[in-house]
Design a protein around this motif. Sequence first.
Motif, PDB file in Angstrom:
ATOM      1  N   LEU A  27       0.806  -1.162   0.074  1.00 10.20           N
ATOM      2  CA  LEU A  27      -0.002  -0.256  -0.031  1.00 10.20           C
ATOM      3  C   LEU A  27       0.864   1.325   0.119  1.00 10.20           C
ATOM      4  CD1 LEU A  27      -2.870  -1.056   2.374  1.00 10.20           C
ATOM      5  CD2 LEU A  27      -3.134  -0.576  -0.086  1.00 10.20           C
ATOM      6  N   LEU A  28       2.001   1.381   0.688  1.00  8.04           N
ATOM      7  CA  LEU A  28       2.858   2.319   0.839  1.00  8.04           C
ATOM      8  C   LEU A  28       3.271   2.487  -0.605  1.00  8.04           C
ATOM      9  CD1 LEU A  28       4.874   1.928   4.352  1.00  8.04           C
ATOM     10  CD2 LEU A  28       2.962   3.767   3.669  1.00  8.04           C
ATOM     11  N   ALA A  29       3.963   1.536  -1.334  1.00  7.98           N
ATOM     12  CA  ALA A  29       4.653   1.681  -2.492  1.00  7.98           C
ATOM     13  C   ALA A  29       3.646   2.151  -3.626  1.00  7.98           C
ATOM     14  CB  ALA A  29       5.244   0.358  -3.088  1.00  7.98           C
ATOM     15  N   GLN A  30       2.246   1.648  -3.592  1.00 10.17           N
ATOM     16  CA  GLN A  30       1.218   1.827  -4.260  1.00 10.17           C
ATOM     17  C   GLN A  30       0.919   3.311  -4.149  1.00 10.17           C
ATOM     18  OE1 GLN A  30      -0.499  -0.088  -6.876  1.00 10.17           O
ATOM     19  NE2 GLN A  30      -0.751   1.898  -7.566  1.00 10.17           N
ATOM     20  N   ARG A  31       0.844   3.843  -2.920  1.00  6.24           N
ATOM     21  CA  ARG A  31       0.702   5.177  -2.682  1.00  6.24           C
ATOM     22  C   ARG A  31       1.533   6.200  -3.350  1.00  6.24           C
ATOM     23  NH1 ARG A  31      -2.449   8.199   0.695  1.00  6.24           N
ATOM     24  NH2 ARG A  31      -1.583  10.260   1.492  1.00  6.24           N
ATOM     25  N   ALA A  32       2.849   5.846  -3.201  1.00  8.36           N
ATOM     26  CA  ALA A  32       3.826   6.402  -3.933  1.00  8.36           C
ATOM     27  C   ALA A  32       3.921   6.479  -5.459  1.00  8.36           C
ATOM     28  CB  ALA A  32       5.117   5.957  -3.581  1.00  8.36           C
ATOM     29  N   ALA A  33       3.308   5.492  -5.985  1.00  5.10           N
ATOM     30  CA  ALA A  33       3.238   5.527  -7.500  1.00  5.10           C
ATOM     31  C   ALA A  33       2.021   6.369  -8.061  1.00  5.10           C
ATOM     32  CB  ALA A  33       2.760   4.411  -8.048  1.00  5.10           C
TER      33      ALA A  33
ATOM     34  N   LEU B 198      -7.438  12.948 -11.679  1.00  4.30           N
ATOM     35  CA  LEU B 198      -6.780  13.238 -10.382  1.00  4.30           C
ATOM     36  C   LEU B 198      -7.732  12.919  -9.328  1.00  4.30           C
ATOM     37  CD1 LEU B 198      -5.136  16.706 -11.262  1.00  4.30           C
ATOM     38  CD2 LEU B 198      -3.909  14.811 -10.005  1.00  4.30           C
ATOM     39  N   ASN B 199      -9.094  13.286  -9.552  1.00  2.63           N
ATOM     40  CA  ASN B 199     -10.171  12.890  -8.714  1.00  2.63           C
ATOM     41  C   ASN B 199     -10.142  11.309  -8.316  1.00  2.63           C
ATOM     42  OD1 ASN B 199     -11.630  15.276  -7.707  1.00  2.63           O
ATOM     43  ND2 ASN B 199     -11.810  15.469 -10.067  1.00  2.63           N
ATOM     44  N   HIS B 200      -9.984  10.459  -9.314  1.00  6.46           N
ATOM     45  CA  HIS B 200     -10.040   9.072  -9.417  1.00  6.46           C
ATOM     46  C   HIS B 200      -8.885   8.540  -8.564  1.00  6.46           C
ATOM     47  CE1 HIS B 200     -13.440   7.495 -11.527  1.00  6.46           C
ATOM     48  NE2 HIS B 200     -13.428   8.644 -12.191  1.00  6.46           N
ATOM     49  N   LEU B 201      -7.641   9.201  -8.699  1.00  2.18           N
ATOM     50  CA  LEU B 201      -6.466   8.881  -7.910  1.00  2.18           C
ATOM     51  C   LEU B 201      -6.654   9.326  -6.460  1.00  2.18           C
ATOM     52  CD1 LEU B 201      -3.756   9.861 -10.724  1.00  2.18           C
ATOM     53  CD2 LEU B 201      -4.146   7.575  -9.782  1.00  2.18           C
ATOM     54  N   ASP B 202      -7.255  10.352  -6.372  1.00  2.00           N
ATOM     55  CA  ASP B 202      -7.447  10.701  -4.947  1.00  2.00           C
ATOM     56  C   ASP B 202      -8.339   9.829  -4.208  1.00  2.00           C
ATOM     57  OD1 ASP B 202      -7.329  12.897  -2.700  1.00  2.00           O
ATOM     58  OD2 ASP B 202      -9.704  13.268  -3.211  1.00  2.00           O
ATOM     59  N   ALA B 203      -9.350   9.380  -4.881  1.00  2.00           N
ATOM     60  CA  ALA B 203     -10.298   8.417  -4.040  1.00  2.00           C
ATOM     61  C   ALA B 203      -9.548   7.071  -3.896  1.00  2.00           C
ATOM     62  CB  ALA B 203     -11.421   8.063  -5.062  1.00  2.00           C
ATOM     63  N   ASP B 204      -8.739   6.748  -4.798  1.00  2.00           N
ATOM     64  CA  ASP B 204      -7.800   5.676  -4.400  1.00  2.00           C
ATOM     65  C   ASP B 204      -7.015   5.719  -3.338  1.00  2.00           C
ATOM     66  OD1 ASP B 204      -8.866   4.247  -6.664  1.00  2.00           O
ATOM     67  OD2 ASP B 204      -7.064   4.533  -7.811  1.00  2.00           O
ATOM     68  N   LEU B 205      -6.250   7.191  -3.247  1.00  2.00           N
ATOM     69  CA  LEU B 205      -5.571   7.464  -2.060  1.00  2.00           C
ATOM     70  C   LEU B 205      -6.265   7.221  -0.746  1.00  2.00           C
ATOM     71  CD1 LEU B 205      -3.469  10.045  -3.358  1.00  2.00           C
ATOM     72  CD2 LEU B 205      -2.557   7.816  -2.760  1.00  2.00           C
ATOM     73  N   ARG B 206      -7.490   7.919  -0.940  1.00  2.00           N
ATOM     74  CA  ARG B 206      -8.297   7.804   0.596  1.00  2.00           C
ATOM     75  C   ARG B 206      -8.604   6.339   0.711  1.00  2.00           C
ATOM     76  NH1 ARG B 206     -12.887  10.446  -0.899  1.00  2.00           N
ATOM     77  NH2 ARG B 206     -12.368  10.968  -2.991  1.00  2.00           N
ATOM     78  N   TRP B 207      -8.804   5.384  -0.166  1.00  2.00           N
ATOM     79  CA  TRP B 207      -9.298   4.217   0.042  1.00  2.00           C
ATOM     80  C   TRP B 207      -8.058   3.540   0.858  1.00  2.00           C
ATOM     81  CZ3 TRP B 207      -7.178  -0.162  -1.536  1.00  2.00           C
ATOM     82  CH2 TRP B 207      -7.926  -1.635  -1.365  1.00  2.00           C
ATOM     83  N   MET B 208      -6.770   3.817   0.183  1.00  2.00           N
ATOM     84  CA  MET B 208      -5.617   3.033   0.879  1.00  2.00           C
ATOM     85  C   MET B 208      -5.330   3.604   1.961  1.00  2.00           C
ATOM     86  SD  MET B 208      -2.855   3.117  -2.496  1.00  2.00           S
ATOM     87  CE  MET B 208      -3.459   4.257  -3.816  1.00  2.00           C
ATOM     88  N   THR B 209      -5.747   4.597   2.632  1.00  2.00           N
ATOM     89  CA  THR B 209      -5.167   5.134   3.743  1.00  2.00           C
ATOM     90  C   THR B 209      -6.440   4.383   4.647  1.00  2.00           C
ATOM     91  OG1 THR B 209      -4.677   7.600   3.237  1.00  2.00           O
ATOM     92  CG2 THR B 209      -5.404   7.044   5.339  1.00  2.00           C
ATOM     93  N   THR B 210      -7.562   4.188   4.456  1.00  2.00           N
ATOM     94  CA  THR B 210      -8.616   3.514   5.048  1.00  2.00           C
ATOM     95  C   THR B 210      -8.158   2.049   5.184  1.00  2.00           C
ATOM     96  OG1 THR B 210     -10.370   5.072   4.459  1.00  2.00           O
ATOM     97  CG2 THR B 210     -11.033   2.922   5.471  1.00  2.00           C
ATOM     98  N   THR B 211      -7.916   1.496   4.356  1.00  2.00           N
ATOM     99  CA  THR B 211      -7.401   0.100   4.273  1.00  2.00           C
ATOM    100  C   THR B 211      -6.231  -0.331   4.962  1.00  2.00           C
ATOM    101  OG1 THR B 211      -8.533  -0.335   2.109  1.00  2.00           O
ATOM    102  CG2 THR B 211      -6.914  -1.882   2.729  1.00  2.00           C
TER     103      THR B 211
END
Length: 177
Positions: free
Chosen positions: A115-121, A150-163
């Motif tokens: 998740l950390l590596a995916q967040r960086a990407a 950007l909005n889709h990537l932001d939603a992914d980032l929020r999901w990654m944080t929650t996960t």
Amino acid sequence: MSTRHILLGLLATGPSHGYDLKRRHDERFPQARPLAYGQVYTTLQRLVRDGLAEIDGTDSDGGPERTMYRTTHDGARELAQWAAEIAPPAPFVTNEIFAKVVVSILSGGDPDGYLLAQRAAHMTRMRELTALKTAPGADLASVLSADYALNHLDADLRWMTTTAARLTTLTAEVDPA
């Protein structure tokens, strides 16, 4: 995205040849995957076969001869119908990131590290898109396309944080051993 309907939309502005349609697609949809020439010509052949486009002659412009295509009345009607249809929200969400987290848990991997590596990407891609949309002379299509991504990537980032915050619970559910 429906290549068939996108090409009909591009033909709605007037007769064009495949090379021009490919170029205009790539300009109008800058964040979409560029169309391959083979895909353009195969789609044009199907549009002609289905009576939605027709050959409008040839043009050479001093170079090789190119077949010109134009939309038919049936093609214009189908395009209008397609453009007016509401795109339904997807009934199922296929999320490769979630699948990799679960597989990482099952295989004894490091889901938190993943998740950390995916967040960086994602952050790297967001910086690229932000630079693209804020570049001097950026056209509105590029800005809007970048905003969408950007909005889709932001939603992914929020999901990654929650996960990431719930990995202990998820691990217990996925691999109760």
